[in-house]
Design a protein around this motif. Structure first.
Motif, PDB file in Angstrom:
ATOM      1  N   ALA A   1       0.886  -1.166  -0.051  1.00  0.00           N
ATOM      2  CA  ALA A   1      -0.220   0.012  -0.157  1.00  0.00           C
ATOM      3  C   ALA A   1       0.847   1.332   0.018  1.00  0.00           C
ATOM      4  O   ALA A   1       0.680   2.330  -0.730  1.00  0.00           O
ATOM      5  CB  ALA A   1      -0.898   0.016   1.434  1.00  0.00           C
ATOM      6  N   PHE A   2       2.047   1.403   0.985  1.00  0.00           N
ATOM      7  CA  PHE A   2       2.820   2.491   0.780  1.00  0.00           C
ATOM      8  C   PHE A   2       3.537   2.720  -0.574  1.00  0.00           C
ATOM      9  O   PHE A   2       3.656   3.847  -1.089  1.00  0.00           O
ATOM     10  CB  PHE A   2       3.847   2.328   1.882  1.00  0.00           C
ATOM     11  CG  PHE A   2       5.037   3.252   2.031  1.00  0.00           C
ATOM     12  CD1 PHE A   2       4.678   4.457   2.600  1.00  0.00           C
ATOM     13  CD2 PHE A   2       6.344   3.205   1.530  1.00  0.00           C
ATOM     14  CE1 PHE A   2       5.668   5.444   2.683  1.00  0.00           C
ATOM     15  CE2 PHE A   2       7.130   4.216   1.559  1.00  0.00           C
ATOM     16  CZ  PHE A   2       6.756   5.184   2.255  1.00  0.00           C
TER      17      PHE A   2
ATOM     18  N   ILE B   1      -4.893  -1.712  -4.712  1.00  0.00           N
ATOM     19  CA  ILE B   1      -3.385  -1.390  -4.536  1.00  0.00           C
ATOM     20  C   ILE B   1      -2.884  -2.019  -5.696  1.00  0.00           C
ATOM     21  O   ILE B   1      -1.765  -1.429  -6.295  1.00  0.00           O
ATOM     22  CB  ILE B   1      -3.160  -2.095  -3.264  1.00  0.00           C
ATOM     23  CG1 ILE B   1      -3.928  -1.519  -1.988  1.00  0.00           C
ATOM     24  CG2 ILE B   1      -1.568  -2.226  -3.073  1.00  0.00           C
ATOM     25  CD1 ILE B   1      -3.578  -2.169  -0.680  1.00  0.00           C
TER      26      ILE B   1
ATOM     27  N   ARG C   1       2.553   1.868  -3.643  1.00  0.00           N
ATOM     28  CA  ARG C   1       1.477   2.612  -4.473  1.00  0.00           C
ATOM     29  C   ARG C   1       1.257   3.786  -4.038  1.00  0.00           C
ATOM     30  O   ARG C   1       1.005   4.712  -5.135  1.00  0.00           O
ATOM     31  CB  ARG C   1       0.128   1.832  -4.293  1.00  0.00           C
ATOM     32  CG  ARG C   1      -1.046   2.188  -4.956  1.00  0.00           C
ATOM     33  CD  ARG C   1      -1.029   2.579  -6.400  1.00  0.00           C
ATOM     34  NE  ARG C   1      -0.770   1.126  -7.207  1.00  0.00           N
ATOM     35  CZ  ARG C   1      -0.697   0.961  -8.516  1.00  0.00           C
ATOM     36  NH1 ARG C   1      -0.023   1.859  -9.106  1.00  0.00           N
ATOM     37  NH2 ARG C   1      -0.607  -0.316  -8.880  1.00  0.00           N
ATOM     38  N   GLU C   2       1.246   4.290  -2.879  1.00  0.00           N
ATOM     39  CA  GLU C   2       0.925   5.668  -2.428  1.00  0.00           C
ATOM     40  C   GLU C   2       2.159   6.558  -2.880  1.00  0.00           C
ATOM     41  O   GLU C   2       1.940   7.530  -3.333  1.00  0.00           O
ATOM     42  CB  GLU C   2       0.785   5.461  -0.765  1.00  0.00           C
ATOM     43  CG  GLU C   2       0.674   7.322  -0.396  1.00  0.00           C
ATOM     44  CD  GLU C   2       0.636   7.070   1.081  1.00  0.00           C
ATOM     45  OE1 GLU C   2       0.907   8.038   1.740  1.00  0.00           O
ATOM     46  OE2 GLU C   2       0.276   6.001   1.729  1.00  0.00           O
TER      47      GLU C   2
ATOM     48  N   LYS D   1       4.292   7.244  -7.817  1.00  0.00           N
ATOM     49  CA  LYS D   1       3.049   7.440  -8.569  1.00  0.00           C
ATOM     50  C   LYS D   1       3.110   6.942 -10.002  1.00  0.00           C
ATOM     51  O   LYS D   1       2.011   6.520 -10.638  1.00  0.00           O
ATOM     52  CB  LYS D   1       2.720   8.840  -8.799  1.00  0.00           C
ATOM     53  CG  LYS D   1       2.510   9.508  -7.412  1.00  0.00           C
ATOM     54  CD  LYS D   1       1.452   9.279  -6.537  1.00  0.00           C
ATOM     55  CE  LYS D   1       1.319   9.862  -5.264  1.00  0.00           C
ATOM     56  NZ  LYS D   1      -0.009   9.224  -4.641  1.00  0.00           N
TER      57      LYS D   1
END
Length: 266
Positions: A227-228, A251, A230-231, A234
């Motif tokens: 998740a991190f 995700i 993906r965040e 970009k």
């Protein structure tokens, strides 16, 4: 060998990039759904494979682009397999743990024939000075993304976009392979066998020298890393072929072999 000459360099990364033969890469893992990935898809793309998954590829006429190992137990328990997989792959990448735990004979092989990557930290938990150091590194290095919690009981998350600067480890080699693939500038990174469901069994037979999977109990530690990534990254085009996965498709989006093949031929 001196430590500053031991680890993978930018020049090494350039060599790997120049060796690519496809726009996409398939990260071929040990989840059971890997067996659903058509051999035609695997043969049409550069494949990054891990651990014992390489056997299936080699037995089916697929030469891995990169073989990755981060668990030193594999080299200790399945040494012949490691050498076979490494020697039949174009490149091999191991981490510092594999190197440091190896025999002197195996260290010489690793130094001469493999690229070695170093972790940016040993564990995701730590005290004040460890957190301060990681924050300092991340603030000054655009390739290192780390979120360090204030509480020492909570775990950090991180992602490296250039493995010559180090990599962020969690509890699955899949995340290490993702950082390797991103560092090599593939247009799409596609997971095969990123399942992490149930007891997280491997698709290949381990009756000889079994290595119990710990992924199921570590799942809560693993998912925040994806998740991190993906965040914070970009422009990362990462997809999952698995139709039975614990990783939310929000995700890592799902992709079918037909969709992947359609992109490759366009």
């Amino acid at each position: 060998m001196a430590e500053n000459t031991l680890y993978i360099t930018d020049a090494d990364i350039a060599t790997l990039v120049n060796g690519k033969t496809s726009r996409d890469t398939i990260i071929f893992l040990s989840g059971p759904t890997s067996l659903n990935t058509p051999l035609s898809v695997l043969k049409a793309n550069d494949v990054i494979t891990v651990n014992g998954s390489a056997r299936y590829l080699l037995d089916n006429g697929v030469s891995p682009f990169i073989y990755v190992l981060t668990d030193s137990r594999f080299l200790e328990q399945r040494r012949d397999d490691f050498y076979a997989f490494s020697q039949r792959s174009r490149f091999t990448i191991v981490n510092r743990d594999v190197y440091e735990d190896a025999s002197e004979e195996d260290k010489r092989y690793l130094e001469q024939h493999c690229h070695i990557i170093r972790p940016l930290y040993k564990r995701e938990k730590g005290g004040f000075f460890k957190k301060l150091s990681l924050n300092w590194i991340a603030q000054r290095n655009p390739h290192i993304h780390v979120r360090v919690p204030l509480s020492k009981r909570k775990r950090l998350v991180g992602f490296s976009t250039r493995i010559s600067e180090g990599y962020c480890s969690c509890h699955t080699i899949a995340f290490t392979a993702l950082q390797i693939a991103y560092s090599l500038n593939f247009e799409r990174i596609v997971f095969s066998g990123l399942d992490l469901t149930g007891s997280c069994t491997r698709f290949y037979d381990e009756k000889n020298n079994p290595m119990p999977s710990e992924l199921s109990k570590d799942l809560g530690k693993i998912l925040p890393f994806f998740a991190f990534a993906r965040e914070v990254v970009k422009d990362m085009n990462v997809f999952n072929l698995s139709d039975d996965t614990a990783v939310d498709y929000r995700i890592i989006p799902h992709i079918t072999p037909d969709q992947l093949s359609g992109f490759a031929s366009s």
